[in-house]
Design an enzyme around this catalytic site. Structure first.
Site, mmCIF file in Angstrom:
data_model
loop_
_atom_site.group_PDB
_atom_site.id
_atom_site.type_symbol
_atom_site.label_atom_id
_atom_site.label_comp_id
_atom_site.label_asym_id
_atom_site.label_seq_id
_atom_site.Cartn_x
_atom_site.Cartn_y
_atom_site.Cartn_z
ATOM 1 N N ASN A 7 0.880 -1.173 0.000
ATOM 2 C CA ASN A 7 0.000 0.000 0.000
ATOM 3 C C ASN A 7 0.912 1.215 0.000
ATOM 4 O O ASN A 7 1.469 1.578 1.034
ATOM 5 C CB ASN A 7 -0.889 -0.042 1.244
ATOM 6 C CG ASN A 7 -1.864 1.123 1.301
ATOM 7 O OD1 ASN A 7 -1.808 2.029 0.453
ATOM 8 N ND2 ASN A 7 -2.730 1.121 2.283
ATOM 9 N N ARG A 91 -2.460 -2.098 -3.566
ATOM 10 C CA ARG A 91 -3.694 -1.356 -3.333
ATOM 11 C C ARG A 91 -3.642 -0.095 -4.205
ATOM 12 O O ARG A 91 -2.711 0.699 -4.104
ATOM 13 C CB ARG A 91 -3.794 -0.963 -1.868
ATOM 14 C CG ARG A 91 -5.010 -0.134 -1.616
ATOM 15 C CD ARG A 91 -4.966 0.514 -0.268
ATOM 16 N NE ARG A 91 -6.188 1.297 -0.096
ATOM 17 C CZ ARG A 91 -6.297 2.289 0.767
ATOM 18 N NH1 ARG A 91 -5.292 2.617 1.527
ATOM 19 N NH2 ARG A 91 -7.419 2.961 0.863
ATOM 20 N N HIS A 180 -12.723 2.658 -0.003
ATOM 21 C CA HIS A 180 -12.741 1.581 1.008
ATOM 22 C C HIS A 180 -13.444 0.339 0.459
ATOM 23 O O HIS A 180 -13.945 -0.482 1.238
ATOM 24 C CB HIS A 180 -13.512 1.987 2.290
ATOM 25 C CG HIS A 180 -12.872 3.081 3.087
ATOM 26 N ND1 HIS A 180 -13.610 4.084 3.699
ATOM 27 C CD2 HIS A 180 -11.584 3.324 3.402
ATOM 28 C CE1 HIS A 180 -12.802 4.898 4.345
ATOM 29 N NE2 HIS A 180 -11.563 4.469 4.182
ATOM 30 N N ARG A 241 -11.562 15.217 7.987
ATOM 31 C CA ARG A 241 -12.336 15.662 6.807
ATOM 32 C C ARG A 241 -13.750 16.043 7.218
ATOM 33 O O ARG A 241 -14.367 15.378 8.049
ATOM 34 C CB ARG A 241 -12.402 14.556 5.750
ATOM 35 C CG ARG A 241 -11.075 14.187 5.153
ATOM 36 C CD ARG A 241 -11.287 13.229 3.975
ATOM 37 N NE ARG A 241 -10.058 12.574 3.601
ATOM 38 C CZ ARG A 241 -9.870 11.254 3.610
ATOM 39 N NH1 ARG A 241 -10.864 10.430 3.947
ATOM 40 N NH2 ARG A 241 -8.719 10.736 3.252
ATOM 41 N N GLU A 385 -8.079 -5.525 5.101
ATOM 42 C CA GLU A 385 -7.932 -5.172 3.690
ATOM 43 C C GLU A 385 -6.745 -5.897 3.056
ATOM 44 O O GLU A 385 -6.792 -6.271 1.884
ATOM 45 C CB GLU A 385 -7.780 -3.654 3.552
ATOM 46 C CG GLU A 385 -9.097 -2.931 3.817
ATOM 47 C CD GLU A 385 -8.951 -1.431 4.020
ATOM 48 O OE1 GLU A 385 -8.541 -1.031 5.128
ATOM 49 O OE2 GLU A 385 -9.236 -0.670 3.095
#
Ligand code: ADP
Length: 398
Positions: A7, A91, A180, A241, A385
């Site tokens: 990743n 990823r 996601h 965020r 993940e």
């Protein structure tokens, strides 16, 4: 077969080595501050101590070389040679409309990922750097791209279109994509298994609540809506965020404080969310919980606003699917915060949701936290993940 899962961010790189057959992880780690002073590799063999190596990493190729050396270290490594790594799973953040599933990487795929870079200018170029560095250091090892957006490509037009002139979708592909996806797919699959039902018969809602956070509606195994949009800024109130807001706020702040659009965007991405609502106290829910427990307004207001937004999306997705069988909580906050789960579920009593507090206070395992009498099952499902990426990679190269 060992799969190296990568990743790759702009200045960091996370990795895991997973045996795709036994699904056991043998090592994991992270390179930090790539291209910046003070770079270091944190490496941990499963069952071993964390090792930290400080060394200059001017670029990602040097970082990946250090990872490979650590994996082959005679004492603490997990492979004898690179031949023992059968494939690399990358990823990739944005696959646009080009990728509705994972794919083996070749020149054409690299070009298509490049073409999606204008949709994710911070992420896709970094992901590509990781792909290029691996292909130079491990020529001949097959590589697979697993996209954060792919699972949501089943969203219908009514869910993915914004209410702006259609030409912006036609010309520029401005639409909702969602992120996601690997986590939403993995968690919904595990939820069906925990419920002992076939996913093709279930209406599930997945609340992935981490630093970045999103909710998805997974109807009969397919994502039909999700809260993030063209970028990960839309939807829930997150760590830093803002999530959904009136776009006129951009103009208002820009005009009043003489800021550029980029500066306001930075505020919305980095200084907002629960961090902003708690007056800069923290983006970490552990700190917010402590603050709330001390009776402070800062932590309380941030947590309540966060949970309210999650509940609102859950309600919207019950309508979108015309019902719901199971609601799942996952990722850092979703897996670890009984308080947040309670705050969300308090809004769902109308449809017979009630939480078993003993179950809700357990950690680290897949568990149903709703009471037996609850019409809708509420579950905690730890996401993974990396394992999902290793599975996808293995499925395509074996
Ligand atoms: P990401 O992958 O988006 O960076 P994670 O899914 O790892 O995020 O979630 C990280 C967040 O999880 C932390 O910022 C923190 O808010 C939350 N978290 C982690 N552990 C706990 C805990 N024990 N209690 C409450 N929140 C936690």
């Amino acid at each position: 077969m060992n799969v190296l899962v990568i990743n790759c961010g702009s200045s960091s790189l996370k990795f895991q080595v997973i045996n795709a057959v036994t699904e056991e992880m043998s090592a994991k780690g992270l390179c930090e501050r790539i291209g910046i002073d003070g770079s270091r590799l944190v490496y941990q063999k499963t069952g071993g101590e964390k090792e930290i190596t400080q060394a200059p990493m001017p670029d990602h190729k040097v970082a990946i070389k250090m990872v490979i050396d650590a994996l082959m270290n005679p004492k603490t490594g997990v492979v004898k040679s690179l031949d023992e790594i059968g494939a690399v799973g990358h990823r990739i953040v944005h696959g646009g409309e080009k990728f509705a599933s994972s794919t083996v990487i070749n020149d054409e795929v690299i070009k298509a990922i490049e073409e999606c870079s204008d949709l994710a200018p911070l992420h896709n170029p970094a992901n590509l750097i990781g792909i290029r560095a691996c292909s130079e250091l491990m020529p001949g090892t097959p590589m697979v791209a697993v996209f954060d957006t792919a699972f949501h490509q089943t969203m219908p037009e009514e869910a993915f279109l914004y209410g702006i002139p259609y030409k912006y979708y036609q010309q520029d592909k401005i639409r909702r994509y969602g992120f996601h996806g690997t986590s939403h797919a993995y968690v919904s699959g595990r939820a069906a298994a925990l419920m002992g039902e076939d996913i093709s018969k279930l209406k599930l809602i997945v609340c992935h609540l981490g630093n970045g956070a999103s909710v998805s509606a997974v109807k009969f195994g397919k994502s039909i809506d999700t809260s993030m949009g063209l970028t990960p800024l839309e939807g829930l109130i997150m760590g830093t965020r803002s999530g959904d807001l009136d776009p006129a706020i951009l103009q208002f702040i820009a005009n009043k404080y003489n800021k550029s659009i980029d500066e306001v965007m930075n505020i919305l991405n980095k200084e907002s969310g629960v961090f902003g609502l708690s007056e800069g106290l923290s983006s970490d829910f552990r700190d917010l919980e402590d603050s709330k427990n001390r009776g402070e307004d800062k932590g309380r207001r941030a947590m309540e606003a966060f949970a309210y937004r999650v509940a609102k999306y859950v309600g919207a997705y019950i309508a979108a699917m015309n019902g719901v069988d199971g609601i799942c909580f996952t990722a850092g906050v979703g897996e670890n915060s009984p308080i947040v789960r309670n705050l969300v579920c308090e809004h769902l009593g109308f449809m017979g949701v009630s939480i078993d507090q003993d179950a809700n206070n357990q950690r680290g395992k897949e568990i149903v936290i709703s009471e037996k009498s609850s019409r809708v099952k509420v579950m905690v499902i730890p996401t993974n993940e990396e394992l999902a990426i290793a599975r996808e990679t293995y499925a395509l190269v074996k």
